[in-house]
Design a protein around this motif. Structure first.
Motif, PDB file in Angstrom:
ATOM      1  N   SER A   1     -16.473  -3.373   0.484  1.00  0.00           N
ATOM      2  CA  SER A   1     -16.412  -2.125  -0.266  1.00  0.00           C
ATOM      3  C   SER A   1     -15.403  -1.155   0.319  1.00  0.00           C
ATOM      4  O   SER A   1     -14.829  -0.338  -0.401  1.00  0.00           O
ATOM      5  N   VAL A   2     -15.194  -1.236   1.633  1.00  0.00           N
ATOM      6  CA  VAL A   2     -14.319  -0.259   2.282  1.00  0.00           C
ATOM      7  C   VAL A   2     -13.022  -0.878   2.783  1.00  0.00           C
ATOM      8  O   VAL A   2     -12.158  -0.170   3.310  1.00  0.00           O
ATOM      9  N   SER A   3     -12.864  -2.184   2.631  1.00  0.00           N
ATOM     10  CA  SER A   3     -11.675  -2.839   3.169  1.00  0.00           C
ATOM     11  C   SER A   3     -10.491  -2.682   2.232  1.00  0.00           C
ATOM     12  O   SER A   3     -10.635  -2.475   1.033  1.00  0.00           O
ATOM     13  N   GLY A   4      -9.316  -2.783   2.818  1.00  0.00           N
ATOM     14  CA  GLY A   4      -8.097  -2.801   2.027  1.00  0.00           C
ATOM     15  C   GLY A   4      -7.576  -1.456   1.589  1.00  0.00           C
ATOM     16  O   GLY A   4      -6.544  -1.380   0.927  1.00  0.00           O
ATOM     17  N   LEU A   5      -8.250  -0.373   1.963  1.00  0.00           N
ATOM     18  CA  LEU A   5      -7.790   0.960   1.586  1.00  0.00           C
ATOM     19  C   LEU A   5      -6.972   1.549   2.729  1.00  0.00           C
ATOM     20  O   LEU A   5      -7.317   1.377   3.901  1.00  0.00           O
ATOM     21  N   PRO A   6      -5.902   2.265   2.427  1.00  0.00           N
ATOM     22  CA  PRO A   6      -5.007   2.769   3.481  1.00  0.00           C
ATOM     23  C   PRO A   6      -5.678   3.841   4.335  1.00  0.00           C
ATOM     24  O   PRO A   6      -6.620   4.514   3.909  1.00  0.00           O
TER      25      PRO A   6
ATOM     26  N   MET B   1      -2.943  12.690  -5.051  1.00  0.00           N
ATOM     27  CA  MET B   1      -2.640  11.990  -3.805  1.00  0.00           C
ATOM     28  C   MET B   1      -3.367  10.652  -3.756  1.00  0.00           C
ATOM     29  O   MET B   1      -2.809   9.643  -3.295  1.00  0.00           O
ATOM     30  N   MET B   2      -4.606  10.623  -4.228  1.00  0.00           N
ATOM     31  CA  MET B   2      -5.354   9.376  -4.218  1.00  0.00           C
ATOM     32  C   MET B   2      -4.665   8.326  -5.091  1.00  0.00           C
ATOM     33  O   MET B   2      -4.574   7.147  -4.728  1.00  0.00           O
ATOM     34  N   ALA B   3      -4.167   8.748  -6.237  1.00  0.00           N
ATOM     35  CA  ALA B   3      -3.446   7.816  -7.106  1.00  0.00           C
ATOM     36  C   ALA B   3      -2.128   7.382  -6.476  1.00  0.00           C
ATOM     37  O   ALA B   3      -1.674   6.258  -6.690  1.00  0.00           O
ATOM     38  N   ASP B   4      -1.503   8.273  -5.690  1.00  0.00           N
ATOM     39  CA  ASP B   4      -0.250   7.931  -5.026  1.00  0.00           C
ATOM     40  C   ASP B   4      -0.430   6.853  -3.970  1.00  0.00           C
ATOM     41  O   ASP B   4       0.388   5.941  -3.844  1.00  0.00           O
ATOM     42  N   ILE B   5      -1.494   6.961  -3.173  1.00  0.00           N
ATOM     43  CA  ILE B   5      -1.588   6.150  -1.957  1.00  0.00           C
ATOM     44  C   ILE B   5      -2.449   4.908  -2.101  1.00  0.00           C
ATOM     45  O   ILE B   5      -2.432   4.043  -1.217  1.00  0.00           O
ATOM     46  N   VAL B   6      -3.207   4.804  -3.198  1.00  0.00           N
ATOM     47  CA  VAL B   6      -4.097   3.654  -3.383  1.00  0.00           C
ATOM     48  C   VAL B   6      -3.527   2.739  -4.459  1.00  0.00           C
ATOM     49  O   VAL B   6      -3.066   3.204  -5.512  1.00  0.00           O
ATOM     50  N   ARG B   7      -3.563   1.452  -4.215  1.00  0.00           N
ATOM     51  CA  ARG B   7      -3.063   0.485  -5.199  1.00  0.00           C
ATOM     52  C   ARG B   7      -3.863   0.583  -6.496  1.00  0.00           C
ATOM     53  O   ARG B   7      -5.077   0.854  -6.466  1.00  0.00           O
ATOM     54  N   PRO B   8      -3.220   0.352  -7.650  1.00  0.00           N
ATOM     55  CA  PRO B   8      -3.923   0.470  -8.927  1.00  0.00           C
ATOM     56  C   PRO B   8      -5.205  -0.337  -9.004  1.00  0.00           C
ATOM     57  O   PRO B   8      -6.208   0.136  -9.536  1.00  0.00           O
ATOM     58  N   GLU B   9      -5.207  -1.547  -8.445  1.00  0.00           N
ATOM     59  CA  GLU B   9      -6.403  -2.386  -8.543  1.00  0.00           C
ATOM     60  C   GLU B   9      -7.553  -1.879  -7.669  1.00  0.00           C
ATOM     61  O   GLU B   9      -8.696  -2.315  -7.834  1.00  0.00           O
ATOM     62  N   ASP B  10      -7.256  -0.952  -6.740  1.00  0.00           N
ATOM     63  CA  ASP B  10      -8.296  -0.423  -5.860  1.00  0.00           C
ATOM     64  C   ASP B  10      -8.735   0.986  -6.246  1.00  0.00           C
ATOM     65  O   ASP B  10      -9.598   1.564  -5.577  1.00  0.00           O
TER      66      ASP B  10
ATOM     67  N   ALA C   1     -11.753   3.451  -4.932  1.00  0.00           N
ATOM     68  CA  ALA C   1     -11.403   4.626  -4.138  1.00  0.00           C
ATOM     69  C   ALA C   1     -12.001   5.895  -4.739  1.00  0.00           C
ATOM     70  O   ALA C   1     -12.549   6.739  -4.017  1.00  0.00           O
ATOM     71  N   PHE C   2     -11.903   6.045  -6.067  1.00  0.00           N
ATOM     72  CA  PHE C   2     -12.490   7.218  -6.711  1.00  0.00           C
ATOM     73  C   PHE C   2     -14.007   7.229  -6.529  1.00  0.00           C
ATOM     74  O   PHE C   2     -14.617   8.290  -6.356  1.00  0.00           O
ATOM     75  N   ALA C   3     -14.621   6.047  -6.576  1.00  0.00           N
ATOM     76  CA  ALA C   3     -16.068   5.978  -6.390  1.00  0.00           C
ATOM     77  C   ALA C   3     -16.459   6.391  -4.976  1.00  0.00           C
ATOM     78  O   ALA C   3     -17.436   7.123  -4.777  1.00  0.00           O
ATOM     79  N   LEU C   4     -15.699   5.934  -3.979  1.00  0.00           N
ATOM     80  CA  LEU C   4     -15.987   6.320  -2.598  1.00  0.00           C
ATOM     81  C   LEU C   4     -15.805   7.821  -2.406  1.00  0.00           C
ATOM     82  O   LEU C   4     -16.584   8.468  -1.685  1.00  0.00           O
ATOM     83  N   ASN C   5     -14.796   8.384  -3.041  1.00  0.00           N
ATOM     84  CA  ASN C   5     -14.579   9.826  -2.929  1.00  0.00           C
ATOM     85  C   ASN C   5     -15.710  10.597  -3.602  1.00  0.00           C
ATOM     86  O   ASN C   5     -16.192  11.614  -3.085  1.00  0.00           O
ATOM     87  N   TYR C   6     -16.156  10.095  -4.755  1.00  0.00           N
ATOM     88  CA  TYR C   6     -17.263  10.738  -5.458  1.00  0.00           C
ATOM     89  C   TYR C   6     -18.546  10.637  -4.641  1.00  0.00           C
ATOM     90  O   TYR C   6     -19.361  11.564  -4.619  1.00  0.00           O
ATOM     91  N   TRP C   7     -18.699   9.517  -3.941  1.00  0.00           N
ATOM     92  CA  TRP C   7     -19.844   9.334  -3.058  1.00  0.00           C
ATOM     93  C   TRP C   7     -19.815  10.368  -1.937  1.00  0.00           C
ATOM     94  O   TRP C   7     -20.844  10.952  -1.581  1.00  0.00           O
TER      95      TRP C   7
ATOM     96  N   GLY D   1       9.616   7.212  -0.660  1.00  0.00           N
ATOM     97  CA  GLY D   1       8.533   8.077  -0.200  1.00  0.00           C
ATOM     98  C   GLY D   1       7.356   7.218   0.176  1.00  0.00           C
ATOM     99  O   GLY D   1       7.111   6.193  -0.423  1.00  0.00           O
ATOM    100  N   SER D   2       6.626   7.629   1.184  1.00  0.00           N
ATOM    101  CA  SER D   2       5.538   6.824   1.681  1.00  0.00           C
ATOM    102  C   SER D   2       4.242   7.227   1.086  1.00  0.00           C
ATOM    103  O   SER D   2       3.984   8.375   0.890  1.00  0.00           O
ATOM    104  N   GLY D   3       3.413   6.249   0.871  1.00  0.00           N
ATOM    105  CA  GLY D   3       2.037   6.524   0.543  1.00  0.00           C
ATOM    106  C   GLY D   3       1.286   6.667   1.836  1.00  0.00           C
ATOM    107  O   GLY D   3       1.371   7.642   2.509  1.00  0.00           O
ATOM    108  N   SER D   4       0.569   5.677   2.237  1.00  0.00           N
ATOM    109  CA  SER D   4      -0.233   5.736   3.419  1.00  0.00           C
ATOM    110  C   SER D   4       0.325   4.832   4.460  1.00  0.00           C
ATOM    111  O   SER D   4       0.780   3.756   4.219  1.00  0.00           O
ATOM    112  N   GLY D   5       0.277   5.295   5.679  1.00  0.00           N
ATOM    113  CA  GLY D   5       0.635   4.446   6.786  1.00  0.00           C
ATOM    114  C   GLY D   5       1.965   3.753   6.609  1.00  0.00           C
ATOM    115  O   GLY D   5       2.175   2.638   7.023  1.00  0.00           O
ATOM    116  N   GLY D   6       2.943   4.417   5.948  1.00  0.00           N
ATOM    117  CA  GLY D   6       4.257   3.841   5.776  1.00  0.00           C
ATOM    118  C   GLY D   6       4.370   2.901   4.614  1.00  0.00           C
ATOM    119  O   GLY D   6       5.446   2.416   4.311  1.00  0.00           O
TER     120      GLY D   6
END
Length: 442
Positions: free
Chosen positions: A13-18, A131-140, A144-150, A411-416
């Motif tokens: 659930s939390v893997s693969g996010l920058p 920013m969340m849409a910028d740095i997170v891959r579309p498939e994730d 990501a929005f669910a984790l933020n809402y949580w 331009g960089s999203g997360s972590g380069g």
């Protein structure tokens, strides 16, 4: 389910996010831990300061109006100045204005500063979602929005309990506590979050076409349809903090009874948001939105038949499931429909739908309950849910799988990692305050 499988599910659930997402998530949690003003404004004005319920309703409405105004302005700032500067300005100004509100004595000063707090506290939302849409891959992004809402709901649940104890000691301490946590959020943004706004090069600028303006957003028929449906859905969900306490009070229940019932909402979101999101993450968003709209509408409509306290809790369970499904799915849809270089403006328009609902819902609930009775209010939520479900079904027919732009931008999203540009983004608005709702009597 075994402990090992539960751990594996949690890791997935939390893997693969920058890493930048997790700092953004942490800033959201810290921000929501300080949610004192929105929760206790009415009680502060009526119980501590001795003002009338009408004045308290006016102040809370002005707080909501500030959110409506700032949604569009902050959206433009997010695109022009950047995500990070907008979040910094919003959090610093919120911290200062909340602290100022705690010291206001004159009614006009209280009303004016409450309007300012409403503007500043809502201003960071378009930037956070962009920013969340910028740095997170579309498939994730749904995850990501669910984790933020949580994080929003976890922070709100903790802050409500702690702030209630603080309010018994000193309301001023509550205002200063929110100010301190909001400024801490600004420090996190300043130290840990790089700017994520996509930078146009010559090729990307040519491909992007004309600059996105507010008029562009208003002319985007499909997106404005989502905004309209978001307004209907938020009108329904807001009745949990507006119509439900009034109806339960009229039925003879105490504020403590209402608190127990509505706590089901927060507990379920914290417990189920992540596992449910894993279940729905790759399913048809059209079906999810249609089903969630029906669950929301008819979950609230069931309140008309609730008698004992457990029956009210059951209705909350039904519409909370709708909220858990609808929120990340709808935000993912909004993200798909947002052009890369207009995410801020699109996010701002979407945020405004929730802010306007926070103004309209109390008026709607008060008028219907006073003139027709609570049963008609719950019937109306069923109608609104049906309309929203039909709207989602019509709106998403033939929707392409990808968003309005697909390009890798400088331009960089997360972590380069390079920021992707598959045009998908948008915010989340939180829960409305009981603006103008009559206090529940024991």
């Amino acid at each position: 389910m075994s402990v090992a499988s539960m751990r594996r599910a949690a890791r997935e659930s939390v893997s693969g996010l920058p890493s930048a997402f997790w700092w953004l998530w942490a800033s959201t949690l810290v921000n929501r831990l300080g949610a004192f003003v929105a929760t206790f404004m009415t009680l502060y004005l009526t119980l501590d300061r001795g003002y009338s319920a009408s004045f308290a309703g006016l102040v809370v409405a002005l707080h909501g109006l500030g959110g409506v105004v700032s949604s569009l302005v902050a959206g433009v700032m997010t695109d022009r100045l950047g995500r990070r500067p907008t979040m910094l300005a919003a959090n610093v100004s919120t911290g200062l204005s909340v602290a100022l509100l705690g010291f206001m004595e004159h009614p006009a000063a209280i009303a004016a500063v409450a309007l300012l707090v409403g503007m500043t506290s809502n201003a960071s939302r378009p930037a956070v979602s962009a920013m969340m849409a910028d740095i997170v891959r579309p498939e994730d992004r749904v995850r990501a929005f669910a984790l933020n809402y949580w994080a929003i709901n976890l922070g709100f649940a903790i802050s409500s309990a702690v702030a209630g104890l603080v309010a018994e000691y000193s309301y001023l301490a509550g205002f200063l506590g929110e100010a301190a946590l909001t400024l801490l959020c600004a420090v996190l943004v300043f130290l840990k979050l790089p700017e994520s706004r996509p930078v146009k090069d010559a090729a990307a600028e040519a491909a992007a076409g004309p600059e996105v303006r507010l008029g562009t957003v208003l002319r985007d028929g499909r997106f404005m349809g989502v905004v309209g449906l978001s307004f209907l859905i938020s009108l329904i969900f807001t009745q949990g903090s507006v119509g439900l306490p009034v109806a339960m009070g009229a039925a003879g229940f105490s504020p403590g009874d209402y608190g127990l019932v509505v706590a089901v909402n927060g507990v379920l979101i914290v417990a189920l948001q992540i596992p449910v999101t894993r279940f729905i993450e790759h399913r048809d968003p059209q079906k999810l939105l249609v089903v969630s709209a029906l669950l929301a509408g008819y979950g609230f409509a069931m309140t008309a038949f609730a008698g004992p306290l457990w029956a009210y809790a059951l209705t909350v369970l039904v519409w909370t499931l709708a909220e858990i499904v609808n929120s990340p799915t709808q935000m993912g849809l909004v993200a798909r429909l947002s052009p890369v270089h207009g995410r801020g403006r699109y996010q701002g328009m979407y945020t405004m739908s929730w802010a306007v609902a926070a103004l309209v819902a109390p008026l709607m609930a008060g008028f219907v309950i006073d003139h027709l009775g609570a049963a008609w209010l719950w019937a109306a939520t069923g109608v609104l849910g049906t309309m929203a479900a039909l709207g989602y079904w019509l709106l998403m027919r033939g929707l392409p799988a990808s968003g309005p732009g697909t390009a890798v931008l400088s331009g960089s999203g997360s972590g380069g990692a390079p920021a992707t540009a598959e045009a998908e983004a948008k915010p989340v608005a939180a829960a409305a305050v009981a603006a103008g709702a009559r206090p529940v009597e024991a």
